[in-house]
Design an enzyme around this catalytic site. Sequence first.
Site, PDB file in Angstrom:
ATOM      1  N   CYS A 123       0.843  -1.328  -0.096  1.00 46.05           N
ATOM      2  CA  CYS A 123       0.092  -0.010  -0.112  1.00 46.05           C
ATOM      3  C   CYS A 123       0.935   1.035   0.041  1.00 46.05           C
ATOM      4  O   CYS A 123       1.478   1.641   1.055  1.00 46.05           O
ATOM      5  CB  CYS A 123      -0.834   0.009   1.221  1.00 46.05           C
TER       6      CYS A 123
ATOM      7  N   CYS B 231      -0.591   4.254   2.276  1.00 47.05           N
ATOM      8  CA  CYS B 231      -0.253   3.627   3.458  1.00 47.05           C
ATOM      9  C   CYS B 231       1.068   4.130   4.018  1.00 47.05           C
ATOM     10  O   CYS B 231       1.422   4.629   4.950  1.00 47.05           O
ATOM     11  CB  CYS B 231      -0.523   2.443   4.019  1.00 47.05           C
ATOM     12  N   ASP B 232       1.962   3.628   3.245  1.00 47.49           N
ATOM     13  CA  ASP B 232       3.537   3.547   3.884  1.00 47.49           C
ATOM     14  C   ASP B 232       4.297   4.384   2.986  1.00 47.49           C
ATOM     15  O   ASP B 232       5.535   4.668   3.390  1.00 47.49           O
ATOM     16  CB  ASP B 232       4.077   2.092   3.492  1.00 47.49           C
TER      17      ASP B 232
END
Length: 306
Positions: free
Chosen positions: A132, A135-136
Amino acid sequence: MEEREVVIIGGGPAGLTAAIYGKRAGLDLVVLEKGSFGGQIIITNEVENWPGTQHTTGNDLAKSFHDHAEHLGCEFRKATVREIIPGNDRHVVATNVGDIAAKSVIIATGATFRRLGCTGETEFTGAGVSYCAVCDGAFFTDQDVAVIGGGNTAVEEACYLTRFASKVYIVHRRDEFRADRLVCERAACSEKIVPVWNSVAESINGTDMVESLTVKNVETGELRDIPLAGVFVFVGTVPTVSFLNGLLERAEGGWIKTDARMQTSVPGIFAAGDVRDTPLRQVVTAAGDGAHAAMAAHHWITAGTC
Ligand code: NAP
């Protein structure tokens, strides 16, 4: 046992659209979701192909679907489905929070990311290996990363990662991307993106965190070590169907077979969106499937035929 006309399993674009159409048709329904509502789209930063909206985020689009369904009075429940026990006039949906008997079931459980299967992938998941970018991505500010894959997801997420990373390698097993032309053109314009053609990930290496990626050239067999801090894996998806335990006819890869009205091999059980055997997995096609499934369920309940 609780009884419903329709149980919708999955709260992504297909499930939420089925809920909107089903509720508007007057069906008594509940939407079950084990994670957060919105499905895979919530981890997509850019959505530029939802008609009528030139640009939005996956999270905002998912929220608008959910708000719409909620506004109509749809009922939502956090539940993990364990199995579906088919019956003649009722199917039982068994969950971790109780069983529900339903005249019709709409399966809209979507798909999850396929794992690469190379050495180090599992060991470094959460320690440099990610599925992701939204997300990261920010964890890799001013560091080098690699994206594995050559489809729309891989190339789009590589473009997104250029906001943070100093260099983004795209490791692809062929010498051209599968992604749409516009997406490829955008990637080609970025000086930070470096394609690594005809190559597969051999191993992801490090001690506590990822330190390098070893790639193998599929034509020459040559191995190359690329120093980097992160590896983003986007090599396609697999259907979320483990709870079916062999129920329903499936295509290769486990995707659920349906007819044009989303009817599966068991009368009264429908499938919609990414989980079904379909040539195109998009938010717009998932929403279309959800609408078909709800109308087919309505027809099944009121007329007794598919
Ligand atoms: P995808 O289109 O199936 O692409 C998967 C990519 O991973 C392919 O390039 C494939 O290589 C590669 N791959 C598969 N297994 C591999 C392995 N073991 N090792 C190395 N590479 C491997 O998957 P996706 O990109 O996740 O997209 C899924 C669906 O969502 C598609 O229909 C896509 O069009 C759609 N989508 C659309 C958008 C958009 O419209 N904006 C955005 C994201 C996704 P090969 O090319 O050699 O097969």
